[in-house]
Design an enzyme around this catalytic site. Structure first.
Site, PDB file in Angstrom:
ATOM      1  N   LYS A   1       2.818  11.279  -3.403  1.00 54.96           N
ATOM      2  CA  LYS A   1       1.850  10.540  -4.206  1.00 54.96           C
ATOM      3  C   LYS A   1       0.931  11.487  -4.979  1.00 54.96           C
ATOM      4  O   LYS A   1       0.453  11.162  -6.063  1.00 54.96           O
ATOM      5  CB  LYS A   1       1.022   9.649  -3.283  1.00 54.96           C
ATOM      6  CG  LYS A   1       0.059   8.727  -3.988  1.00 54.96           C
ATOM      7  CD  LYS A   1      -0.597   7.811  -2.973  1.00 54.96           C
ATOM      8  CE  LYS A   1      -1.587   6.866  -3.596  1.00 54.96           C
ATOM      9  NZ  LYS A   1      -2.133   5.943  -2.577  1.00 54.96           N
TER      10      LYS A   1
ATOM     11  N   GLU B   1      -7.107   0.499  -4.778  1.00 58.76           N
ATOM     12  CA  GLU B   1      -7.160   0.439  -3.315  1.00 58.76           C
ATOM     13  C   GLU B   1      -8.503  -0.082  -2.789  1.00 58.76           C
ATOM     14  O   GLU B   1      -8.531  -0.964  -1.928  1.00 58.76           O
ATOM     15  CB  GLU B   1      -6.827   1.810  -2.716  1.00 58.76           C
ATOM     16  CG  GLU B   1      -5.340   2.130  -2.848  1.00 58.76           C
ATOM     17  CD  GLU B   1      -5.003   3.602  -2.675  1.00 58.76           C
ATOM     18  OE1 GLU B   1      -5.877   4.371  -2.226  1.00 58.76           O
ATOM     19  OE2 GLU B   1      -3.866   3.987  -3.001  1.00 58.76           O
TER      20      GLU B   1
ATOM     21  N   ASP C   1     -12.751   5.603   2.388  1.00 59.01           N
ATOM     22  CA  ASP C   1     -11.328   5.693   2.741  1.00 59.01           C
ATOM     23  C   ASP C   1     -10.978   7.112   3.162  1.00 59.01           C
ATOM     24  O   ASP C   1     -10.815   7.995   2.330  1.00 59.01           O
ATOM     25  CB  ASP C   1     -10.496   5.237   1.534  1.00 59.01           C
ATOM     26  CG  ASP C   1      -8.983   5.274   1.815  1.00 59.01           C
ATOM     27  OD1 ASP C   1      -8.572   5.793   2.879  1.00 59.01           O
ATOM     28  OD2 ASP C   1      -8.227   4.780   0.968  1.00 59.01           O
TER      29      ASP C   1
ATOM     30  N   ASP D   1       0.884  -1.168   0.000  1.00 59.68           N
ATOM     31  CA  ASP D   1       0.000   0.000   0.000  1.00 59.68           C
ATOM     32  C   ASP D   1       0.919   1.215   0.000  1.00 59.68           C
ATOM     33  O   ASP D   1       1.526   1.546   1.014  1.00 59.68           O
ATOM     34  CB  ASP D   1      -0.884  -0.038   1.256  1.00 59.68           C
ATOM     35  CG  ASP D   1      -1.698   1.248   1.440  1.00 59.68           C
ATOM     36  OD1 ASP D   1      -1.654   2.132   0.562  1.00 59.68           O
ATOM     37  OD2 ASP D   1      -2.374   1.357   2.486  1.00 59.68           O
TER      38      ASP D   1
HETATM   39  P1  ADP Z   1      -3.054   7.833   4.198  1.00 51.12           P
HETATM   40  O1  ADP Z   1      -4.041   6.939   3.550  1.00 51.12           O
HETATM   41  O2  ADP Z   1      -3.227   9.263   3.786  1.00 51.12           O
HETATM   42  O3  ADP Z   1      -1.654   7.355   4.033  1.00 51.12           O
HETATM   43  P2  ADP Z   1      -3.719   6.795   6.862  1.00 51.12           P
HETATM   44  O4  ADP Z   1      -4.758   5.872   6.404  1.00 51.12           O
HETATM   45  O5  ADP Z   1      -2.471   6.204   7.412  1.00 51.12           O
HETATM   46  O6  ADP Z   1      -3.360   7.895   5.773  1.00 51.12           O
HETATM   47  O7  ADP Z   1      -4.401   7.737   7.970  1.00 51.12           O
HETATM   48  C1  ADP Z   1      -3.695   8.686   8.707  1.00 51.12           C
HETATM   49  C2  ADP Z   1      -4.678   9.479   9.554  1.00 51.12           C
HETATM   50  O8  ADP Z   1      -5.349   8.611  10.481  1.00 51.12           O
HETATM   51  C3  ADP Z   1      -4.016  10.571  10.377  1.00 51.12           C
HETATM   52  O9  ADP Z   1      -4.736  11.772  10.244  1.00 51.12           O
HETATM   53  C4  ADP Z   1      -4.148  10.041  11.809  1.00 51.12           C
HETATM   54  O10 ADP Z   1      -4.242  11.072  12.774  1.00 51.12           O
HETATM   55  C5  ADP Z   1      -5.440   9.268  11.742  1.00 51.12           C
HETATM   56  N1  ADP Z   1      -5.538   8.297  12.840  1.00 51.12           N
HETATM   57  C6  ADP Z   1      -4.696   7.277  13.109  1.00 51.12           C
HETATM   58  N2  ADP Z   1      -5.084   6.640  14.228  1.00 51.12           N
HETATM   59  C7  ADP Z   1      -6.195   7.260  14.688  1.00 51.12           C
HETATM   60  C8  ADP Z   1      -7.067   7.080  15.817  1.00 51.12           C
HETATM   61  N3  ADP Z   1      -6.860   6.126  16.722  1.00 51.12           N
HETATM   62  N4  ADP Z   1      -8.111   7.928  15.951  1.00 51.12           N
HETATM   63  C9  ADP Z   1      -8.324   8.910  15.057  1.00 51.12           C
HETATM   64  N5  ADP Z   1      -7.562   9.131  13.987  1.00 51.12           N
HETATM   65  C10 ADP Z   1      -6.492   8.324  13.797  1.00 51.12           C
HETATM   66 MG    MG Z   2      -4.533   5.198   2.536  1.00 48.97          MG
END
Ligand code: ADP
Ligand code: MG
Length: 618
Positions: free
Chosen positions: A86, A182, A204, A25
């Protein structure tokens, strides 16, 4: 339609010959790598024990840093530390400037490049570093080289963005088995491909982007019905909203960049704490306060409203009502926010799927797919098209099919072919997309019809209409027709395999072999008939315009008789007779054609002045 596997003579595939395949991913904020071990797919941690690798690359004096170390250094070395790359995959300089990322963009045309201390770097090169770090991690975990990878991309990624992702993989020396959407990966992770049919929403919400996709599952194949979202909406906005609330509640000013960053980090920690707690402590300087879940819900609601709106739009685009949705899959760290789950459940009237860690679900689906594609598993239960099972083509005059992409072509593939108009002054063209091996349209399967309008009027056969057939890695066909001089364009998207079982495909193939000889004769006949009608039409137009002026009455009568004879022959089924009459009419109309030619040259010259003719000679 995964390929059948055959082992070498005298060898049986032993269990230890399992190949090493991983799913990746490649995210905007975080990236992950996963693999199938035993019967389960799992994400792989790095040396620091963390599964999520921040998608951040820093060019240092001594080399390259990827992940947490790079992220930590972003503050003091911003120009050499690249994140959110990205967003710029396959994009040009103009797009990069619009994103307003804080990098030193090399000015110029074409694809974007960033100036770093290690020279100019493209998003492809930066992504390759992330891929290398992930594969390094996989190699260490699995104890050897990786045989193949599946990399996920957003469903809305276009060709250039997908190609850039593949280029990054090639640069990192990876064998890409497939790029996978995705949302499809998330659906695979939940095993949704094992149910027969159904429409699925994948919601997502990541760090900086929100994507919603509506998928239709039919016989193990996912079709993307619609996509939507917001490329500037994610968890970061929740953080910003909390920070604003803290500033207002404390009555303090933002302060310098350092303090600003500290505030954002605090806000993010508070948000994540509220996922499990009813309230949490917040502070700014010497101000201390409490943020409750209820307060945060109210802060978050306007942002979640925007997600919900995008969901409704995607539903409308897919022509579906919320009640028609069978499953809602939650993806992305921000779907942990309880209020997000609540409101999504509300819209679709069902609890979303949350059992698989929303950060990891995409990587896990990619790993499952990689395992099948590398051949560790029989592909029976996962029919994702590798080849086009039946030819794809267009209806041409006479109800004939013109195959544009022959069957068994591997996907993705793009093929373009030029077509032209049949009648003088024709300004529209009916495009009928068909599937099958037979020569006559009536014996093939009709996939879609659309019209190209706005063709400038010209004589028959002069217009150039370029029709492009493109089948993407998901087997989705788009057909685009474009008139070459004015550039008017029309297109349609279809899923060729939709609703076709393996038996139906086999049946269509059997018919085509059985009828091959007969079809061929019929095709020649139809082609001759079309030629005859075209000739008759052209002559009729010419007679209408110039017959009386250029031909004596007897000559006209003779020509009309020859036309009548061909008309009769063309209505019958005798190929030889039609050919003979075409020939005869050609001879009968020769005088008329010559006179028209002379006449048009004369009138062309008559319209000009002598000096004009002279100046053209220079
Ligand atoms: P991306 O798809 O953009 O790479 P992610 O799917 O990894 O991002 O998501 C990252 C986001 O998820 C961040 O804004 C982070 O603060 C939020 N996040 C991660 N854990 C938690 C949680 N326990 N509660 C709320 N938000 C969360
Ligand atoms: Mg993502």
């Amino acid at each position: 339609m995964a390929l059948l596997q055959i082992s070498e003579p005298g060898q049986t595939p032993a269990p230890h010959s399992r190949k090493r395949a991983v799913g990746i991913d490649l995210g905007t904020t975080n990236s992950l790598v996963a693999t199938v071990r035993g019967a389960l797919a799992e994400t792989l941690p790095g040396a620091d024990g963390q599964h999520l690798l921040p998608s951040v690359v820093r060019y240092t004096d001594s080399g390259v840093e990827v992940g947490q170390a790079a992220l930590a250094a972003a503050g003091q070395d911003p120009l050499n530390t690249l994140s959110s790359i990205k967003r710029l995959m396959g994009r040009g300089v103009v797009d990069a400037e619009a994103e307003r990322l804080p990098y030193d963009i090399v000015p110029g045309e074409g694809l974007v490049r960033f100036q770093t201390r290690s020279g100019a770097k493209t998003p492809v090169e930066v992504s390759a570093e992330i891929l290398r770090a992930l594969v390094q991690r996989a190699r260490a975990s699995l104890g050897g080289d990786i045989d193949g990878v599946v990399i996920t991309v957003p469903a809305y990624f276009d060709d250039a963005q997908r190609q850039a992702t593949k280029d990054a993989a090639r640069l990192a020396d990876l064998n890409v088995l497939r790029l996978l959407n995705e949302p499809t990966a998330a659906a695979l992770a939940y095993g949704l491909d094992r149910s027969a049919t159904g429409d699925i929403v994948v919601f997502d919400l990541g760090g900086g982007t929100f994507d919603v996709s509506i998928l239709r599952l039919s016989k193990g194949v996912f079709e993307v019905l619609s996509t939507g979202g917001d490329t500037a909406l994610g968890g970061d906005d929740f953080d910003r909203a909390i920070a604003d609330w803290v500033l207002a509640a404390s009555g303090q000013a933002v302060g310098d960049a350092m303090r600003q960053r500290g505030l954002m980090t605090m806000a993010r920690a508070a948000k994540e704490a509220l996922t499990d707690a009813a309230e949490t402590a917040v502070s700014l300087g010497d101000w201390r306060g409490q943020l409750t879940r209820a307060r945060f819900d109210a802060i978050a609601d306007p942002l979640i409203d925007r997600c919900i709106k995008a969901c409704k739009r995607a539903l409308r685009d897919a022509k579906l009502k919320p009640a028609a949705i069978q499953e809602v899959v939650m993806v992305g760290g921000s779907t942990r926010v309880p209020r997000v789950r609540e409101r999504v459940a509300d819209v679709f009237g069902r609890e979303p799927l949350i059992d698989i860690d929303p950060d990891r679900v995409v990587a896990i689906g990619a790993a499952l797919q990689a395992d099948v594609l590398i051949g560790n598993k029989s592909g029976d239960d996962m029919l994702l098209l590798d080849v086009i099972p039946l030819s794809l083509g267009l209806e041409t005059m006479g109800g004939l099919t013109e195959k544009v992409i022959p069957r068994n072509t591997t996907i993705p593939v793009t093929v373009a072919q030029e077509f032209t108009t049949y009648q003088d002054g024709q300004v529209a063209m009916a495009i009928h997309v068909v599937q099958g091996e037979r020569e006559l349209v009536d014996d093939c399967r009709s996939l879609a019809r659309f019209e190209l309008r706005g063709i400038p009027p010209m004589v028959a056969g002069a217009a150039r209409i370029r029709v492009t057939f493109q089948v993407d890695a998901d087997g989705l066909l788009s057909v685009t027709a474009r008139e070459q001089t004015q550039g008017v364009e029309a297109s349609v998207q279809v899923k060729p395999s939709y609703g076709l079982s393996d038996e139906a495909i086999a049946g269509m193939l059997r018919d085509s072999f059985a009828c091959a000889g007969e079809d061929k004769q019929l095709r020649s006949l139809r082609e001759k008939q079309v030629e005859a009608r075209g000739l008759l039409q052209t002559l009729a137009n010419a007679l209408q315009a110039d017959g009386e002026r250029l031909l004596a009455e007897g000559e006209q009568r003779e020509l009309l008789a020859a036309m009548e004879a061909l008309h009769k022959a063309a209505a019958g089924g005798d190929l030889q007779a039609i050919s003979a009459h075409i020939e005869a009419l050609g001879q009968a109309s020769e005088t008329f054609a010559n006179r028209r030619m002379d006449d048009s040259i004369r009138s062309a010259l008559a319209g000009r002045h002598i000096d004009q003719l002279q100046s053209e000679e220079h």
